[in-house]
Design an enzyme around this catalytic site. Sequence first.
Site, PDB file in Angstrom:
ATOM      1  CG  ASP A 188       4.013   1.640  14.474  1.00 23.51           C
ATOM      2  OD1 ASP A 188       4.245   2.852  14.575  1.00 23.51           O
ATOM      3  OD2 ASP A 188       3.584   1.121  13.426  1.00 23.51           O
ATOM      4  CG  ASN A 232       3.020  -5.652   4.130  1.00 26.53           C
ATOM      5  OD1 ASN A 232       2.438  -4.676   4.588  1.00 26.53           O
ATOM      6  ND2 ASN A 232       3.951  -6.315   4.783  1.00 26.53           N
ATOM      7  CG  HIS A 275       2.269  -2.814   7.434  1.00 24.10           C
ATOM      8  ND1 HIS A 275       3.621  -3.074   7.268  1.00 24.10           N
ATOM      9  CD2 HIS A 275       2.153  -1.467   7.367  1.00 24.10           C
ATOM     10  CE1 HIS A 275       4.260  -1.927   7.129  1.00 24.10           C
ATOM     11  NE2 HIS A 275       3.402  -0.945   7.185  1.00 24.10           N
ATOM     12  CD  GLU A 330       4.928  -6.279   8.517  1.00 20.84           C
ATOM     13  OE1 GLU A 330       4.066  -5.811   7.753  1.00 20.84           O
ATOM     14  OE2 GLU A 330       6.134  -6.008   8.388  1.00 20.84           O
TER      15      GLU A 330
HETATM   16  C1  F6R Z   1       3.834   3.910  11.037  1.00 22.34           C
HETATM   17  C2  F6R Z   1       2.947   2.802  10.700  1.00 22.34           C
HETATM   18  C3  F6R Z   1       2.989   2.138   9.375  1.00 22.34           C
HETATM   19  C4  F6R Z   1       2.946   3.109   8.208  1.00 22.34           C
HETATM   20  C5  F6R Z   1       2.982   2.372   6.865  1.00 22.34           C
HETATM   21  C6  F6R Z   1       3.010   3.327   5.687  1.00 22.34           C
HETATM   22  O1  F6R Z   1       3.616   4.334  12.363  1.00 22.34           O
HETATM   23  O2  F6R Z   1       2.208   2.426  11.530  1.00 22.34           O
HETATM   24  O3  F6R Z   1       1.905   1.257   9.277  1.00 22.34           O
HETATM   25  O4  F6R Z   1       1.774   3.885   8.290  1.00 22.34           O
HETATM   26  O5  F6R Z   1       4.119   1.569   6.818  1.00 22.34           O
HETATM   27  O6  F6R Z   1       4.225   4.005   5.707  1.00 22.34           O
HETATM   28  P1  F6R Z   1       4.485   5.261   4.763  1.00 22.34           P
HETATM   29  O7  F6R Z   1       3.550   6.315   5.216  1.00 22.34           O
HETATM   30  O8  F6R Z   1       5.925   5.639   5.014  1.00 22.34           O
HETATM   31  O9  F6R Z   1       4.220   4.804   3.371  1.00 22.34           O
END
Ligand code: F6R
Length: 243
Positions: free
Chosen positions: A67, A136, A138, A143
């Site tokens: 992403d 959440n 994701h 989302e």
């Molecule tokens: C980032 C991504 C997100 C993160 C998720 C957890 O490329 O795809 O899904 O993996 O938001 O983020 P952290 O690791 O910062 O807790």
Amino acid sequence: MKIYRTSDYREMSRTAAMILAAQIRLKPDCVLGLATGSTPVGAYEELVRMHRDGHLDFSLVKSANLDEYRGLTRDNDQSYYYFMQQNLFGQVNIRPENTFIPDGSQPDAEAECVRYEKILAGLGGVDLQILGLGHNGHIGFNEPADSFARTTHCVDLTRSTIEANKRFFEKEEDVPRQAYTMGIGTIMRARKILLLVSGGSKAEILKEAVCGPVTPQVPASILQFHPDVTLIADEAALARFDA
Ligand code: F6R
């Protein structure tokens, strides 16, 4: 789903790096699906260390990131492009032309999503996809929603994600409100998936994702249907599995 329980973040990162390194050695021209955020940083550090010690060659590896924030240019230090340069690409011998990330500066969302899906198809699919887990539920920036999105698309970030990610920005208003992300279908096409989860703040959502019903309201729950998922999580993240 295979589950590795590690004592802490460091051991989670080392275990993940060993699996990634094994993938690269077994198939030097493999396609890695990469994530950003706090979770994979330790694993990337380990990979950089292995490369510096002369044990890991990225010269044929290709990568595709999950992403990117919409509206950020590559030189913005909060863009995922910048993150990848800092944490991995700039420190190993991967070829820049073999690394792919959605282009956040592309204003035509539809065109950018089509372009990225074509790139992924051209790569012949992802061999090993790393995922972190959002608070959440994701994965990528998929989302919670009423249905699973199939392909790369542009999403409105939820309140919870903006809240979680504001720690990286000077102020909350600076957090982009939209992002480009691989779809759930895109992610599910990866041959193997490595889900990394650390910390007690993810314990509840991890239990829901792995043991709860499969629902687009908890996007990571779809991983229950993938034939080859390895979860590497530390004790804090697995705390609810004992309950
Ligand atoms: C980032 C991504 C997100 C993160 C998720 C957890 O490329 O795809 O899904 O993996 O938001 O983020 P952290 O690791 O910062 O807790």
